[in-house]
Design a protein around this motif. Sequence first.
Motif, PDB file in Angstrom:
ATOM      1  N   GLY A  98       0.719  -1.080   0.151  1.00  0.00           N
ATOM      2  CA  GLY A  98       0.020  -0.105  -0.001  1.00  0.00           C
ATOM      3  C   GLY A  98       0.717   1.319  -0.236  1.00  0.00           C
ATOM      4  O   GLY A  98       0.624   2.360  -0.697  1.00  0.00           O
ATOM      5  N   GLU A  99       1.839   1.244   0.990  1.00  0.00           N
ATOM      6  CA  GLU A  99       2.660   2.431   0.724  1.00  0.00           C
ATOM      7  C   GLU A  99       3.543   2.623  -0.532  1.00  0.00           C
ATOM      8  O   GLU A  99       3.931   3.653  -1.067  1.00  0.00           O
ATOM      9  CB  GLU A  99       3.783   2.379   2.045  1.00  0.00           C
ATOM     10  CG  GLU A  99       3.000   2.572   3.425  1.00  0.00           C
ATOM     11  CD  GLU A  99       2.367   4.004   3.666  1.00  0.00           C
ATOM     12  OE1 GLU A  99       2.652   4.841   2.789  1.00  0.00           O
ATOM     13  OE2 GLU A  99       1.628   4.336   4.628  1.00  0.00           O
ATOM     14  N   ILE A 100       4.045   1.500  -0.859  1.00  0.00           N
ATOM     15  CA  ILE A 100       4.728   1.548  -2.263  1.00  0.00           C
ATOM     16  C   ILE A 100       3.873   2.021  -3.300  1.00  0.00           C
ATOM     17  O   ILE A 100       4.370   3.004  -4.155  1.00  0.00           O
ATOM     18  CB  ILE A 100       5.223   0.172  -2.792  1.00  0.00           C
ATOM     19  CG1 ILE A 100       6.181  -0.409  -1.708  1.00  0.00           C
ATOM     20  CG2 ILE A 100       5.789   0.438  -4.044  1.00  0.00           C
ATOM     21  CD1 ILE A 100       6.590  -1.860  -1.962  1.00  0.00           C
ATOM     22  N   ALA A 101       2.667   1.649  -3.295  1.00  0.00           N
ATOM     23  CA  ALA A 101       1.690   2.457  -4.401  1.00  0.00           C
ATOM     24  C   ALA A 101       1.292   3.747  -4.279  1.00  0.00           C
ATOM     25  O   ALA A 101       1.282   4.631  -4.938  1.00  0.00           O
ATOM     26  CB  ALA A 101       0.185   1.558  -4.322  1.00  0.00           C
ATOM     27  N   ALA A 102       1.298   4.119  -2.587  1.00  0.00           N
ATOM     28  CA  ALA A 102       1.049   5.669  -2.506  1.00  0.00           C
ATOM     29  C   ALA A 102       2.144   6.361  -3.054  1.00  0.00           C
ATOM     30  O   ALA A 102       2.207   7.646  -3.552  1.00  0.00           O
ATOM     31  CB  ALA A 102       0.794   5.781  -1.080  1.00  0.00           C
ATOM     32  N   MET A 110      10.824   2.850 -11.615  1.00  0.00           N
ATOM     33  CA  MET A 110      11.419   1.953 -10.616  1.00  0.00           C
ATOM     34  C   MET A 110      10.508   1.559  -9.435  1.00  0.00           C
ATOM     35  O   MET A 110      10.695   0.340  -9.187  1.00  0.00           O
ATOM     36  CB  MET A 110      12.479   2.947  -9.793  1.00  0.00           C
ATOM     37  CG  MET A 110      13.481   2.368  -8.812  1.00  0.00           C
ATOM     38  SD  MET A 110      12.518   2.459  -7.139  1.00  0.00           S
ATOM     39  CE  MET A 110      13.007   4.385  -6.895  1.00  0.00           C
ATOM     40  N   LEU A 111       9.526   2.225  -8.900  1.00  0.00           N
ATOM     41  CA  LEU A 111       8.580   1.754  -7.952  1.00  0.00           C
ATOM     42  C   LEU A 111       7.577   0.715  -8.465  1.00  0.00           C
ATOM     43  O   LEU A 111       7.512   0.027  -7.871  1.00  0.00           O
ATOM     44  CB  LEU A 111       7.822   3.109  -7.481  1.00  0.00           C
ATOM     45  CG  LEU A 111       8.974   4.036  -6.688  1.00  0.00           C
ATOM     46  CD1 LEU A 111       8.073   5.435  -6.251  1.00  0.00           C
ATOM     47  CD2 LEU A 111       9.172   3.252  -5.298  1.00  0.00           C
ATOM     48  N   LYS A 112       7.370   0.912  -9.667  1.00  0.00           N
ATOM     49  CA  LYS A 112       6.263   0.230 -10.428  1.00  0.00           C
ATOM     50  C   LYS A 112       6.572  -1.192 -10.574  1.00  0.00           C
ATOM     51  O   LYS A 112       5.939  -1.937 -10.488  1.00  0.00           O
ATOM     52  CB  LYS A 112       5.840   0.728 -11.766  1.00  0.00           C
ATOM     53  CG  LYS A 112       4.829   0.000 -12.326  1.00  0.00           C
ATOM     54  CD  LYS A 112       3.460  -0.109 -11.759  1.00  0.00           C
ATOM     55  CE  LYS A 112       2.271  -0.502 -12.558  1.00  0.00           C
ATOM     56  NZ  LYS A 112       2.160  -1.848 -12.826  1.00  0.00           N
TER      57      LYS A 112
END
Length: 387
Positions: free
Chosen positions: A190-194, A207-209
């Motif tokens: 959830g935090e990575i998506a935010a 990079m995050l995706k």
Amino acid sequence: MKCSNCGTEFSEANRICPRCGKPAAQNFNYSNMEKELLHTVMEDENIAGYSGRAFYPQDDEDAEELPKKKRPGRLAASLLACAAAFAAIAFAMQRFPGDYGYTEAESGYLNCLMSFAEDDYEAAGAALDTLLEQDADNLEYLAMQERVAEKTENTALQMKTLNHIIELDADNYPAYEKLLQLYLEEENQGEIAALAERAPNETVYDMLKAYLVDLPSFGIAPGVYENSLELTIAAEDGLNIYYTLDGSSPKENGKIYYDALLLEQGHYTVKAVCRNEKGIYGEEISGEYQIGGETGDGALDGAEGLPEVYPESGYYTSPQMITIDVPIGSQAYYSWQAGTDLTAYNGTLYTGGIEMPEGVSTLSVIIVDAYGNSSAVRQAEYTYQPG
């Protein structure tokens, strides 16, 4: 002083531009050698956010690699070299005293850096607290705070500091990398998506995706069915699906999904999760399936008949979707009013995830079974302040 590259104005005491990282044109001051040396020590530590400049990988392969830990040998050699240099500086300053006077902030930062170099992280942290009270948005102070938090394994402070660095310097790639690593260790999708939602550019977003894993989905909705059925589970291409039929964790006990699952007479708690090519798991999904037979004798599930609500009461800084565990054959009702007078007549029928509102709120929930029996009221208290 104004940066010759981006035009940002900054103090003459800085060695580099805090925005773009271009070295400042300075004449070396022998009376200022302690500061020069300590800046060199911290640059060698390669602190994310220290210079405030963004780092962009040279190729896609670098973009997917998270930062590796610094080799202890290299750091030890650096500190030994610095110790020798400190001795030489002390001797030189005794023989050739200068007229340079440190400001209170410079003296405090110098003490902080010296404490950090001596592994006295408690003293370094105390010095930083004082400095940040005076200048809460100073990138150098924040970068040091992040390093002290990492050394003392204060993960909450480290996350908070990295988020602050990103707020001040949105293009700071190393800060995103370190924050991503912390979220991966906690398996917090959830935090990575935010974090990805507020990515400042495609480089950071990509990079995050690469570390976000989507949820699988059931082809048939959970519920009660008279005849056997074939349950399909779908996911995006490139993801493997793992599942269990007994309610246990698919991350630990799951079988890889290849084809539709035959559910015959009986009760099934189906759980499924996706895993990407990096071996990272997403969030689990769960569904109750009753095939044939009676749904039960009216007894309600959950501890002492109370509904199960997720997430639990607490403080949140990223968007949350609230879910209620509804037993087969039952329905859930909720309201945003505190109290115990909630019924199926004055409550709202739960049909899916509920978005957590901003601010402080109290959610009341009941479960009503097929016989009209109502559970006690479960209340969850949330504080949601977007980060």
